[in-house]
Design a protein around this motif. Structure first.
Motif, PDB file in Angstrom:
ATOM      1  N   VAL A 197      33.661 -20.849  -4.494  1.00 20.52           N
ATOM      2  CA  VAL A 197      32.519 -21.638  -4.890  1.00 20.52           C
ATOM      3  C   VAL A 197      32.396 -22.071  -6.412  1.00 20.52           C
ATOM      4  N   ARG A 220      28.362 -34.520  -1.722  1.00 13.18           N
ATOM      5  CA  ARG A 220      27.338 -34.667  -0.640  1.00 13.18           C
ATOM      6  C   ARG A 220      26.497 -35.946  -1.042  1.00 13.18           C
ATOM      7  N   THR A 224      20.730 -35.052   0.359  1.00 13.67           N
ATOM      8  CA  THR A 224      20.678 -33.628   0.724  1.00 13.67           C
ATOM      9  C   THR A 224      19.902 -32.878   0.017  1.00 13.67           C
ATOM     10  N   TYR A 226      18.811 -28.838  -1.230  1.00 13.91           N
ATOM     11  CA  TYR A 226      19.290 -27.823  -1.674  1.00 13.91           C
ATOM     12  C   TYR A 226      18.063 -26.622  -1.812  1.00 13.91           C
ATOM     13  N   ASP A 266      22.379 -18.396  -5.630  1.00 12.07           N
ATOM     14  CA  ASP A 266      23.402 -19.284  -5.039  1.00 12.07           C
ATOM     15  C   ASP A 266      22.419 -20.628  -4.678  1.00 12.07           C
ATOM     16  N   VAL A 268      22.018 -23.054  -2.150  1.00 16.52           N
ATOM     17  CA  VAL A 268      22.598 -23.502  -0.559  1.00 16.52           C
ATOM     18  C   VAL A 268      21.967 -24.698  -0.134  1.00 16.52           C
ATOM     19  N   VAL A 269      22.921 -25.270   0.834  1.00  9.35           N
ATOM     20  CA  VAL A 269      22.535 -26.664   1.352  1.00  9.35           C
ATOM     21  C   VAL A 269      21.601 -26.278   2.487  1.00  9.35           C
ATOM     22  N   ASP A 271      19.541 -27.919   6.065  1.00  9.74           N
ATOM     23  CA  ASP A 271      19.921 -28.868   7.213  1.00  9.74           C
ATOM     24  C   ASP A 271      18.708 -29.756   7.152  1.00  9.74           C
ATOM     25  N   THR A 277      21.480 -23.210   5.374  1.00  8.15           N
ATOM     26  CA  THR A 277      22.791 -23.139   6.278  1.00  8.15           C
ATOM     27  C   THR A 277      23.473 -22.016   5.260  1.00  8.15           C
ATOM     28  N   THR A 279      26.226 -22.805   4.092  1.00  8.55           N
ATOM     29  CA  THR A 279      27.057 -23.551   2.949  1.00  8.55           C
ATOM     30  C   THR A 279      26.586 -23.175   1.607  1.00  8.55           C
ATOM     31  N   GLN A 281      26.792 -24.508  -2.299  1.00  6.75           N
ATOM     32  CA  GLN A 281      27.347 -25.414  -3.063  1.00  6.75           C
ATOM     33  C   GLN A 281      27.654 -24.866  -4.516  1.00  6.75           C
TER      34      GLN A 281
END
Length: 301
Positions: A197, A220, A224, A226, A266, A268-269, A271, A277, A279, A281
């Motif tokens: 990560v 990305r 997108t 986050y 964190d 995070v991505v 959806d 999600t 994922t 980043q």
């Protein structure tokens, strides 16, 4: 002087025929008696040693960050008609390195239901690895079973994306008698190594209540979205990749989400529906504290 008696030719022939018939009849009877006689043998079964082993099917496991151990019962049975002493042995196929780095603790329990993840292993437990597992042994009356509880977990040196195939065998013994070997096998895997990560940039803001978290979003689409999470709880506001930075406030982080001390944040991505999600980043570390004026927040440990 002896006098000979002469038989007429017809009578002599009759006597000869009678004698031949008697001889033939006697021979036929003797043969029949001989031909119908036989020797019979009998045997008696004194006892038998027949082993049984079950429970290994439930031991197949893939270790991961969410599955760090397994606890399962192993049942050894004497299906024979005489008492015996049982012994087990373990061999492994495929990755021996993984087998050497998965610990095993074994202890006997009264019933399979007593072998649970929360059960405490006694000090008398046997321990080893799947590459070097001590033999489980004990006395077993006919038609009875012994249940062992096995707990297994990988060490920090267990290789990722590996598989090993332990096979547990059992034999029963009584004097010089040995039962046929019975065995059961299973597979133990480790998950793929988690992708590294990236580190998010953390910048302190004046006042000690806010920090700015920034990350690289070049991999990305800039469309997108986050958000920030601590321990799976969202603590920020959705932010698109165009800016790839957002402010984190201490007031958004309750002590139930992150008690005083360090915490991992964190990025995070999200959806298309705005849901988080799996994922991540990027991530960063912050330190939280509680004062009389409220919670404070700064970058780093």
């Amino acid at each position: 002087m002896k006098r000979r008696i002469r038989l007429p030719a017809g009578r002599a022939a009759l006597v000869a025929a009678l004698v031949a018939a008697m001889i033939a009849g006697t021979s036929s009877t003797a043969f029949a008696l001989w031909s119908t006689s036989r020797i019979t043998q009998s045997s008696a079964t004194i006892g038998s040693l027949v082993g049984g082993l079950s429970g290994t099917d439930a031991m197949t496991t893939t270790f991961s960050s969410t599955a760090t151990s397994f606890t399962a019962p192993l049942t050894l049975t004497n299906n024979g008609t005489i008492a015996g002493t049982y012994f087990t042995s373990t061999v492994t196929a495929q990755s021996r390195t993984l087998a050497q780095n998965i610990t095993v603790v074994a202890w006997q329990v009264a019933a399979a239901a007593d072998c649970t993840a929360s059960a405490e292993a006694p000090s008398s437990s046997l321990s080893g690895t799947w590459a070097s597992m001590p033999s489980l042994t004990g006395s077993l009356p006919a038609k009875q079973s012994a249940v062992w509880c096995l707990r297994s977990a990988p060490t920090s040196s267990a290789p990722a994306s590996s598989t090993t195939n332990p096979v547990i065998s059992m034999v029963l013994a009584a004097g010089s008698w040995r039962s046929p070997t019975v065995a059961g096998g299973f597979y133990v895997d480790t998950a793929k190594a988690a992708a590294a990560v990236a580190t998010a940039t953390c910048t302190d803001q004046s006042g000690g209540n806010n920090v700015v978290i920034a990350w690289d979003a070049s991999s990305r689409s800039p469309d997108t979205f986050y958000d920030l999470e601590i321990g799976g709880t969202r603590v920020g506001d959705p932010t698109q990749g165009y800016s790839a930075s957002t402010t984190l406030s201490a007031s958004r982080i309750s002590t139930t989400v992150a008690p005083d001390g360090t915490a991992r944040v964190d990025v995070v991505v999200l959806d298309a529906n705005g849901n988080a999600t799996a994922t991540i980043q990027a991530s960063s570390t912050v330190t939280l504290a509680t004062t009389s004026a409220g919670r404070t927040l700064r970058c780093g440990a």
